[in-house]
Motif scaffolding. Structure first.
Motif, PDB file in Angstrom:
ATOM      1  N   PHE A 115      45.123  33.631  41.180  1.00 38.77           N
ATOM      2  CA  PHE A 115      45.088  34.729  42.149  1.00 38.77           C
ATOM      3  C   PHE A 115      45.977  34.392  43.352  1.00 38.77           C
ATOM      4  N   GLN A 116      46.422  35.428  44.039  1.00 40.70           N
ATOM      5  CA  GLN A 116      47.206  35.263  45.251  1.00 40.70           C
ATOM      6  C   GLN A 116      46.650  36.155  46.345  1.00 40.70           C
ATOM      7  N   ILE A 117      46.949  35.812  47.604  1.00 37.99           N
ATOM      8  CA  ILE A 117      46.531  36.622  48.744  1.00 37.99           C
ATOM      9  C   ILE A 117      47.752  37.345  49.291  1.00 37.99           C
ATOM     10  N   THR A 118      47.681  38.673  49.337  1.00 35.55           N
ATOM     11  CA  THR A 118      48.769  39.494  49.833  1.00 35.55           C
ATOM     12  C   THR A 118      48.270  40.324  51.018  1.00 35.55           C
ATOM     13  N   LYS A 119      49.134  41.175  51.547  1.00 39.73           N
ATOM     14  CA  LYS A 119      48.764  42.001  52.703  1.00 39.73           C
ATOM     15  C   LYS A 119      49.492  43.332  52.606  1.00 39.73           C
ATOM     16  N   ASP A 120      48.758  44.426  52.860  1.00 37.02           N
ATOM     17  CA  ASP A 120      49.412  45.723  52.806  1.00 37.02           C
ATOM     18  C   ASP A 120      50.299  45.897  54.040  1.00 37.02           C
ATOM     19  N   PRO A 121      51.467  46.532  53.901  1.00 37.41           N
ATOM     20  CA  PRO A 121      52.461  46.550  54.974  1.00 37.41           C
ATOM     21  C   PRO A 121      52.118  47.445  56.147  1.00 37.41           C
ATOM     22  N   GLU A 122      51.275  48.461  55.950  1.00 40.77           N
ATOM     23  CA  GLU A 122      51.000  49.403  57.036  1.00 40.77           C
ATOM     24  C   GLU A 122      49.839  48.963  57.918  1.00 40.77           C
ATOM     25  N   TYR A 123      48.703  48.689  57.307  1.00 40.54           N
ATOM     26  CA  TYR A 123      47.484  48.432  58.070  1.00 40.54           C
ATOM     27  C   TYR A 123      47.153  46.952  58.221  1.00 40.54           C
ATOM     28  N   GLY A 124      47.848  46.104  57.478  1.00 40.27           N
ATOM     29  CA  GLY A 124      47.603  44.675  57.594  1.00 40.27           C
ATOM     30  C   GLY A 124      46.365  44.188  56.881  1.00 40.27           C
ATOM     31  N   ASN A 125      45.831  44.974  55.930  1.00 32.79           N
ATOM     32  CA  ASN A 125      44.659  44.527  55.176  1.00 32.79           C
ATOM     33  C   ASN A 125      45.043  43.425  54.193  1.00 32.79           C
ATOM     34  N   GLU A 126      44.264  42.354  54.179  1.00 27.54           N
ATOM     35  CA  GLU A 126      44.499  41.285  53.211  1.00 27.54           C
ATOM     36  C   GLU A 126      43.897  41.662  51.856  1.00 27.54           C
ATOM     37  N   ILE A 127      44.508  41.135  50.794  1.00 28.98           N
ATOM     38  CA  ILE A 127      44.141  41.512  49.433  1.00 28.98           C
ATOM     39  C   ILE A 127      44.138  40.270  48.544  1.00 28.98           C
ATOM     40  N   VAL A 128      43.111  40.132  47.709  1.00 36.08           N
ATOM     41  CA  VAL A 128      43.122  39.146  46.626  1.00 36.08           C
ATOM     42  C   VAL A 128      43.641  39.859  45.378  1.00 36.08           C
ATOM     43  N   TYR A 129      44.735  39.343  44.823  1.00 38.37           N
ATOM     44  CA  TYR A 129      45.329  39.995  43.646  1.00 38.37           C
ATOM     45  C   TYR A 129      45.416  38.996  42.491  1.00 38.37           C
ATOM     46  N   PHE A 130      45.095  39.496  41.291  1.00 38.98           N
ATOM     47  CA  PHE A 130      45.342  38.703  40.077  1.00 38.98           C
ATOM     48  C   PHE A 130      45.533  39.647  38.908  1.00 38.98           C
ATOM     49  N   GLU A 131      46.153  39.140  37.887  1.00 38.88           N
ATOM     50  CA  GLU A 131      46.322  39.898  36.656  1.00 38.88           C
ATOM     51  C   GLU A 131      46.034  38.991  35.472  1.00 38.88           C
ATOM     52  N   MET A 132      45.635  39.608  34.358  1.00 34.78           N
ATOM     53  CA  MET A 132      45.265  38.850  33.165  1.00 34.78           C
ATOM     54  C   MET A 132      45.869  39.506  31.934  1.00 34.78           C
ATOM     55  N   ALA A 133      46.237  38.699  30.974  1.00 33.85           N
ATOM     56  CA  ALA A 133      46.804  39.177  29.715  1.00 33.85           C
ATOM     57  C   ALA A 133      45.852  38.810  28.579  1.00 33.85           C
ATOM     58  N   PRO A 134      46.031  39.405  27.394  1.00 36.46           N
ATOM     59  CA  PRO A 134      45.149  39.104  26.262  1.00 36.46           C
ATOM     60  C   PRO A 134      45.178  37.613  25.913  1.00 36.46           C
ATOM     61  N   PRO A 135      44.075  37.126  25.375  1.00 34.65           N
ATOM     62  CA  PRO A 135      42.836  37.866  25.093  1.00 34.65           C
ATOM     63  C   PRO A 135      42.012  38.060  26.375  1.00 34.65           C
ATOM     64  N   LEU A 136      41.554  39.285  26.613  1.00 35.77           N
ATOM     65  CA  LEU A 136      40.805  39.605  27.828  1.00 35.77           C
ATOM     66  C   LEU A 136      39.303  39.507  27.569  1.00 35.77           C
ATOM     67  N   PRO A 137      38.548  39.007  28.548  1.00 34.90           N
ATOM     68  CA  PRO A 137      37.093  38.963  28.395  1.00 34.90           C
ATOM     69  C   PRO A 137      36.498  40.359  28.531  1.00 34.90           C
ATOM     70  N   HIS A 138      35.252  40.482  28.130  1.00 38.59           N
ATOM     71  CA  HIS A 138      34.558  41.767  28.253  1.00 38.59           C
ATOM     72  C   HIS A 138      34.256  42.087  29.712  1.00 38.59           C
ATOM     73  N   GLU A 139      34.107  41.035  30.524  1.00 40.43           N
ATOM     74  CA  GLU A 139      33.767  41.212  31.941  1.00 40.43           C
ATOM     75  C   GLU A 139      34.445  40.141  32.774  1.00 40.43           C
TER      76      GLU A 139
END
Length: 359
Positions: A115-139
């Motif tokens: 995961f990485q921590i990003t920030k939206d450019p307008e309001y400055g809200n911080e965000i935890v972002y991640f992505e996953m590829a197969p095989p994906l878990p059910h939850e």
């Protein structure tokens, strides 16, 4: 000090009503006066140096918030029922940070690796972002543990001249319609200052709205719906307030997070949102019209006073996430925003816990 002087006057009146100079000899009258002077001096010292504790709790408990609060918050989210044949999962989770009056002392993020921590450019809200590829878990589960301190910030912390234009812009559901403009003109009539006009809008929203979550369409922050129907939750109350403020050419913004209870520890049932308007030379002033509707005895407290019971998660509407999402801007960024194969995924559940700490 005006309030303290009133409390002292009350104490003096109470004492004098209890001491009668009836049929007393002159020496005894002088002795009573001497005792009175000693007692009143002690009352004055106690009121001055111990914060007028008893008197303050009796007369001001409904008009103020704690000076500061410290607590732990757990934000837990579960992304459920992920399709077994899904090709790609993308997740954006709002991340609370240091904002006006709020200091994050510690935060621990439990999320899938990478995961990485990003920030939206307008309001400055911080965000935890991640992505996953197969095989994906059910939850997939995400947990963020915070330790935070909330206290009113300095005047300098509240001033934000650089982005006032941003807080006069409409969003898809929060805009100035002819109906909103008409109601605004009535609410601010004969009111001159920014604070007076904002107060007129605040009073109108409380009179016009009914807090309920049964009429379809509630909770989206649709200011036109709120104007026409007059029903909804905190999101709808404050979307109407903000649109009316914009109609009055007052910068105003949307905030969402949690209201932290006063108990020792436990669950928080869900989100809470509020609004702020900007007054030149002073800065951002909070309003909580939906709480004032529910607790009319605290109406004055919820206008223009910083509420230390609130934990802020994000600011603004129509959030453009980073990295950019495939879908449209996010209307309200409180729950994780999830996409499966480029389409928004609704299978998200959240839960919140708190533990109060001594300041």
């Amino acid at each position: 000090f005006a309030g303290r002087a009133g409390e002292l006057s009350f104490a003096r009146g109470f004492f004098e009503s209890s001491v009668r100079f009836v049929n007393l000899s002159r020496p005894l009258r002088e002795e009573v006066k001497s005792v009175k002077r000693v007692v009143m001096a002690r009352v004055s010292v106690s009121l001055l140096f111990f914060g007028f504790g008893w008197f303050t709790s009796q007369f001001h408990s409904e008009d103020s918030f704690p000076r500061e609060r410290s607590f732990r918050i757990r934000y837990a989210a579960a992304i459920e029922n992920i399709p077994a044949d899904a090709g790609k999962l993308r997740v954006w989770v709002p991340l609370a940070g240091d904002r006006e009056g709020q200091k994050i002392l510690n935060r621990n993020i439990a999320a899938p690796a990478g995961f990485q921590i990003t920030k939206d450019p307008e309001y400055g809200n911080e965000i935890v972002y991640f992505e996953m590829a197969p095989p994906l878990p059910h939850e997939v589960q995400v947990t963020i543990d915070y330790t935070a301190k909330v206290a009113p910030g300095s005047a300098a912390d509240q001033k934000d001249h650089g982005k006032l234009g941003l807080y006069l812009k409409p969003s898809r559901l929060m805009f100035v319609s002819p109906e909103v403009k008409d109601k605004t003109q009535s609410a601010i009539r004969d009111r001159q200052s920014t604070s007076e006009r904002a107060r007129g809008i605040y009073d109108y929203v409380i009179r016009h709205m009914i807090y309920e979550k049964t009429t379809p369409g509630w909770g989206r922050g649709d200011s036109l719906r709120a104007c026409l129907i007059g029903r909804g939750n905190c999101t709808d109350f404050h979307s109407l307030f903000i649109s009316m403020a914009h109609a009055a050419e007052i910068a105003a913004r949307f905030k969402i997070g949690l209201t932290v209870p006063a108990g020792e520890a436990g669950a928080i049932p869900g989100y809470h949102c509020w609004a702020e308007f900007y007054e030149e030379g002073i800065g951002w002033k909070p309003v909580d019209a939906s709480e004032a509707w529910k607790y009319p005895e605290r109406k004055e407290a919820y206008f223009g006073n910083f509420d230390t019971n609130k934990f802020l998660i994000s600011v603004g509407r129509d959030i453009q996430l980073v990295p950019e999402q495939a879908g449209p801007p996010v209307n309200i960024f409180f729950q994780p925003y999830v996409e499966v194969d480029g389409k928004e995924w609704q299978g998200v559940k959240t839960a919140f816990q708190f533990e109060n700490l001594k300041p």
